[in-house]
Motif scaffolding. Structure first.
Motif, PDB file in Angstrom:
ATOM      1  N   ALA A  41       0.829  -1.206   0.000  1.00  0.00           N
ATOM      2  CA  ALA A  41       0.000   0.000   0.000  1.00  0.00           C
ATOM      3  C   ALA A  41       0.864   1.256   0.000  1.00  0.00           C
ATOM      4  CB  ALA A  41      -0.930  -0.009   1.212  1.00  0.00           C
ATOM      5  N   ARG A  42       1.905   1.304   0.837  1.00  0.00           N
ATOM      6  CA  ARG A  42       2.779   2.473   0.886  1.00  0.00           C
ATOM      7  C   ARG A  42       3.594   2.603  -0.397  1.00  0.00           C
ATOM      8  NH1 ARG A  42       2.913   6.387   2.339  1.00  0.00           N
ATOM      9  NH2 ARG A  42       4.667   6.891   3.663  1.00  0.00           N
ATOM     10  N   LEU A  43       4.093   1.479  -0.908  1.00  0.00           N
ATOM     11  CA  LEU A  43       4.886   1.527  -2.141  1.00  0.00           C
ATOM     12  C   LEU A  43       4.033   1.965  -3.323  1.00  0.00           C
ATOM     13  CD1 LEU A  43       6.983  -1.740  -1.675  1.00  0.00           C
ATOM     14  CD2 LEU A  43       7.827   0.601  -1.525  1.00  0.00           C
ATOM     15  N   GLY A  44       2.733   1.617  -3.288  1.00  0.00           N
ATOM     16  CA  GLY A  44       1.835   1.996  -4.368  1.00  0.00           C
ATOM     17  C   GLY A  44       1.633   3.488  -4.486  1.00  0.00           C
ATOM     18  N   GLU A  45       1.948   4.226  -3.426  1.00  0.00           N
ATOM     19  CA  GLU A  45       1.830   5.682  -3.468  1.00  0.00           C
ATOM     20  C   GLU A  45       2.946   6.321  -4.287  1.00  0.00           C
ATOM     21  OE1 GLU A  45      -0.147   5.852   1.016  1.00  0.00           O
ATOM     22  OE2 GLU A  45       1.617   7.066   0.527  1.00  0.00           O
ATOM     23  N   GLY A  46       3.998   5.522  -4.562  1.00  0.00           N
ATOM     24  CA  GLY A  46       5.066   6.001  -5.430  1.00  0.00           C
ATOM     25  C   GLY A  46       6.082   6.857  -4.701  1.00  0.00           C
ATOM     26  N   ARG A 316      -9.896   9.773 -17.146  1.00  0.00           N
ATOM     27  CA  ARG A 316     -10.845   9.645 -16.038  1.00  0.00           C
ATOM     28  C   ARG A 316     -11.383   8.217 -15.916  1.00  0.00           C
ATOM     29  NH1 ARG A 316     -13.155  12.584 -20.026  1.00  0.00           N
ATOM     30  NH2 ARG A 316     -14.907  11.642 -21.144  1.00  0.00           N
ATOM     31  N   GLU A 317     -11.227   7.399 -16.968  1.00  0.00           N
ATOM     32  CA  GLU A 317     -11.671   6.008 -16.931  1.00  0.00           C
ATOM     33  C   GLU A 317     -10.518   5.039 -16.685  1.00  0.00           C
ATOM     34  OE1 GLU A 317     -13.926   5.096 -20.424  1.00  0.00           O
ATOM     35  OE2 GLU A 317     -15.355   6.743 -20.120  1.00  0.00           O
ATOM     36  N   ARG A 318      -9.322   5.556 -16.442  1.00  0.00           N
ATOM     37  CA  ARG A 318      -8.167   4.704 -16.115  1.00  0.00           C
ATOM     38  C   ARG A 318      -7.441   5.303 -14.915  1.00  0.00           C
ATOM     39  NH1 ARG A 318      -4.057   6.535 -20.935  1.00  0.00           N
ATOM     40  NH2 ARG A 318      -2.582   5.531 -19.562  1.00  0.00           N
ATOM     41  N   ARG A 319      -8.194   5.434 -13.808  1.00  0.00           N
ATOM     42  CA  ARG A 319      -7.693   6.162 -12.647  1.00  0.00           C
ATOM     43  C   ARG A 319      -6.492   5.497 -11.992  1.00  0.00           C
ATOM     44  NH1 ARG A 319     -10.182  10.523 -11.437  1.00  0.00           N
ATOM     45  NH2 ARG A 319     -12.194  10.957 -12.379  1.00  0.00           N
ATOM     46  N   GLN A 320      -6.351   4.189 -12.148  1.00  0.00           N
ATOM     47  CA  GLN A 320      -5.193   3.539 -11.537  1.00  0.00           C
ATOM     48  C   GLN A 320      -3.892   3.941 -12.223  1.00  0.00           C
ATOM     49  OE1 GLN A 320      -5.164  -0.829 -12.343  1.00  0.00           O
ATOM     50  NE2 GLN A 320      -7.019  -0.392 -13.506  1.00  0.00           N
ATOM     51  N   ASP A 321      -3.987   4.611 -13.390  1.00  0.00           N
ATOM     52  CA  ASP A 321      -2.789   5.086 -14.080  1.00  0.00           C
ATOM     53  C   ASP A 321      -2.377   6.486 -13.651  1.00  0.00           C
ATOM     54  OD1 ASP A 321      -2.406   2.801 -15.527  1.00  0.00           O
ATOM     55  OD2 ASP A 321      -3.341   3.540 -17.358  1.00  0.00           O
ATOM     56  N   ILE A 322      -3.238   7.199 -12.922  1.00  0.00           N
ATOM     57  CA  ILE A 322      -2.955   8.600 -12.622  1.00  0.00           C
ATOM     58  C   ILE A 322      -1.697   8.736 -11.775  1.00  0.00           C
ATOM     59  CG2 ILE A 322      -3.792  10.636 -11.383  1.00  0.00           C
ATOM     60  CD1 ILE A 322      -6.625   9.897 -12.321  1.00  0.00           C
ATOM     61  N   ALA A 323      -1.597   7.954 -10.691  1.00  0.00           N
ATOM     62  CA  ALA A 323      -0.406   8.047  -9.830  1.00  0.00           C
ATOM     63  C   ALA A 323       0.840   7.582 -10.584  1.00  0.00           C
ATOM     64  CB  ALA A 323      -0.612   7.206  -8.570  1.00  0.00           C
ATOM     65  N   LEU A 324       0.703   6.528 -11.387  1.00  0.00           N
ATOM     66  CA  LEU A 324       1.832   6.019 -12.170  1.00  0.00           C
ATOM     67  C   LEU A 324       2.355   7.087 -13.131  1.00  0.00           C
ATOM     68  CD1 LEU A 324       3.590   3.608 -13.206  1.00  0.00           C
ATOM     69  CD2 LEU A 324       1.733   3.126 -14.810  1.00  0.00           C
ATOM     70  N   LEU A 325       1.447   7.731 -13.859  1.00  0.00           N
ATOM     71  CA  LEU A 325       1.846   8.773 -14.802  1.00  0.00           C
ATOM     72  C   LEU A 325       2.389  10.001 -14.070  1.00  0.00           C
ATOM     73  CD1 LEU A 325      -1.174   8.465 -17.240  1.00  0.00           C
ATOM     74  CD2 LEU A 325       1.206   7.948 -17.793  1.00  0.00           C
ATOM     75  N   ALA A 326       1.798  10.321 -12.928  1.00  0.00           N
ATOM     76  CA  ALA A 326       2.275  11.468 -12.155  1.00  0.00           C
ATOM     77  C   ALA A 326       3.728  11.267 -11.731  1.00  0.00           C
ATOM     78  CB  ALA A 326       1.382  11.701 -10.938  1.00  0.00           C
ATOM     79  N   GLU A 327       4.057  10.061 -11.248  1.00  0.00           N
ATOM     80  CA  GLU A 327       5.443   9.773 -10.851  1.00  0.00           C
ATOM     81  C   GLU A 327       6.376   9.860 -12.060  1.00  0.00           C
ATOM     82  OE1 GLU A 327       6.693   9.434  -7.952  1.00  0.00           O
ATOM     83  OE2 GLU A 327       4.828   9.417  -6.791  1.00  0.00           O
ATOM     84  N   HIS A 328       5.901   9.386 -13.207  1.00  0.00           N
ATOM     85  CA  HIS A 328       6.705   9.463 -14.440  1.00  0.00           C
ATOM     86  C   HIS A 328       6.979  10.922 -14.814  1.00  0.00           C
ATOM     87  CE1 HIS A 328       8.116   8.647 -18.480  1.00  0.00           C
ATOM     88  NE2 HIS A 328       7.141   9.378 -18.988  1.00  0.00           N
ATOM     89  N   PHE A 329       5.961  11.765 -14.714  1.00  0.00           N
ATOM     90  CA  PHE A 329       6.143  13.170 -15.068  1.00  0.00           C
ATOM     91  C   PHE A 329       6.997  13.899 -14.024  1.00  0.00           C
ATOM     92  CE2 PHE A 329       1.926  12.636 -17.415  1.00  0.00           C
ATOM     93  CZ  PHE A 329       2.577  12.353 -18.609  1.00  0.00           C
ATOM     94  N   LEU A 330       6.955  13.440 -12.764  1.00  0.00           N
ATOM     95  CA  LEU A 330       7.857  13.987 -11.755  1.00  0.00           C
ATOM     96  C   LEU A 330       9.304  13.756 -12.148  1.00  0.00           C
ATOM     97  CD1 LEU A 330       6.180  13.065  -8.344  1.00  0.00           C
ATOM     98  CD2 LEU A 330       6.582  15.359  -9.234  1.00  0.00           C
TER      99      LEU A 330
END
Length: 449
Positions: A41-46, A316-330
């Motif tokens: 759970a913690r690792l999933g936060e990126g 908005r229909e692939r919300r599980q990708d939002i955190a993944l993409l956010a970390e990539h853009f970081l």
């Protein structure tokens, strides 16, 4: 240089707290959890660089956690701890991708050295991924990152379609990554060694578009002081990407259709036919079926470009990708400073509907990295329309009307897999009202997954 983020996963509380304390004394940002589920759970936060993982965890064992991490596209480096000097366990962990292993009792000096080396490897891997995402033949899929089942199906479709010569039509809202899909098809095709040539069909007036597409001869119009090859000639042997083809004017559609049917064309002002061999990938965010009925798009051209259709879902229909993409853009924006995503900011990102899709998310993250004062991005660093505002109000008292409403909203979101549009329809409220209630009741995405 930012502190290395280390997660210590060990069920022995005294040892866990000792490791966290000693790693923090050496300048690392360390936290601890006591079981495998909490670790994931913690690792999933990126944002984690290294995880120190005990093999004998309650619930999900260390090996199970490691096996799950091996499927993640951007997992942290893993240092395995075991109190049982079992060679088989260590070997299995290394096969699953662990960076190294230590046996208990662990010397903190040795662990500190391994943490620094593992973090350096993680940094190099991130840089390598970023470089490959923008190089010919990039893996995976030209920079497309996803955990979403629908997008995974898109990737499988790309693999099946790429080796063929079939025309492909990519459908999706603006900002969903249609050009990335087109590039991925090209890079996996027999034409990968030749040019990939994109053109936006709606960005230019008809005369300029035709001059860019077909080229022109000297004297063809005022200002044509020299002959110029068009994008069709530049794409010869490769792939021509016609972005937003639904905006192309009917006269240009006729000329393009001739090229697709015969492989020949004339430059503007030219009299000599020219032959090209190219593959066409087209994309649009418009409803071409409606354009056909209205007479704005030619039916024969539609069938020429629509051998294979690939539909991209909105963000908005692939919300599980939002955190993944956010970390990539970081990582992409690290030149402005190394930042990490705070839990509240992450919740804001996952609750926002993203009308501009992935492109809007990329710009929001870049803005936040530039404006954030500390190392952690907070909601106030995000664009005003994305930010959730101050910390949400306390949860309603059990048994109150608000508590019942909150529970009903969570159950409905869980029923539709987190799709806010469908949930709003079932609840018979406006999607914007649902969005405000999610923020008001502090409903986290984890609650409906």
């Amino acid at each position: 240089m930012s502190a290395i983020r280390v997660l210590v996963a060990d069920d022995e509380r005294n040892l866990r707290e000792l490791l966290v304390r000693e790693l923090a004394r050496r300048g690392h940002q360390a936290e601890g959890v006591g079981d495998g589920e909490a670790a994931l759970a913690r690792l999933g936060e990126g944002g984690w660089d290294v995880v120190v993982l005990d093999m004998r965890l309650p619930g999900r064992s260390g090996i199970e956690v490691l096996r799950e991490l091996s499927r993640w596209p951007e997992a942290p480096q893993v240092i395995v701890l075991t109190g049982y000097q079992e060679v088989a366990t260590a070997v299995e962990a290394m096969k699953l991708g662990a960076y190294d292993y230590l046996t208990k009792p662990t010397r903190i000096e040795e662990l500190d050295v391994l943490v620094q080396k593992a973090a350096e490897k993680a940094r190099l891997l991130r840089e390598n991924t970023a470089l490959r995402a923008y190089a010919p033949g990039a893996e995976p899929f030209g920079g497309i990152l996803t955990r979403d089942p629908r997008m995974q199906e898109v990737l499988r479709m790309i693999e099946r379609v790429a080796p063929t010569e079939s025309a492909v039509l990519v459908l999706g809202e603006s900002g969903t990554g249609k050009e990335l899909v087109a590039r991925a098809i090209h890079e996996r095709s027999p034409r990968a060694g030749r040019a990939f040539v994109p053109i936006h069909c709606g960005a230019l007036p008809r005369e300029v578009l035709e001059s860019e597409l077909f080229g022109h001869e000297r004297g063809a119009f005022t200002g044509a002081v020299a002959a110029k090859p068009g994008l069709l000639e530049l794409a010869d042997g490769g792939t021509l990407f016609l972005d937003e083809i639904g905006e192309m004017e009917p006269e240009s559609q006729v000329r393009l259709l001739r090229v697709l049917e015969t492989g020949t064309f004339f430059r503007v002002g030219g009299t000599r036919p020219r032959r090209v061999d190219l593959r066409v990938v087209a994309a649009t965010n418009r409803d071409l079926a409606e354009a056909l009925r209205a007479g704005r798009f030619r039916q024969d051209l539609y069938y020429r470009i629509n051998t294979i259709t690939i539909q991209l879902p909105p963000l908005r229909e692939r919300r599980q990708d939002i955190a993944l993409l956010a970390e990539h853009f970081l990582e992409r924006a690290a030149a402005y400073g190394r930042k990490r995503l705070g839990a509240r900011a992450r919740a804001c990102l996952e609750a926002y509907p993203w009308p501009g899709n992935v492109r809007e998310l990329q710009h929001a993250i870049e803005r936040a990295v530039i404006l954030a004062r500390g190392e952690e991005i907070e909601p106030e660093d995000l664009p005003p329309e994305v930010a959730c505002g101050p910390a949400p109000a306390a949860a309603p008292a059990p048994g109150s009307l608000e508590a019942v409403e909150r529970q009903h909203i969570v159950a409905t979101l869980r029923q539709v897999g987190g799709h806010r549009g469908k949930a709003a329809a079932l609840l018979e409220i406006d999607p914007k009202t649902l969005y405000r209630k999610i923020l008001h009741y502090k409903i986290a995405p984890e609650e409906w997954r």
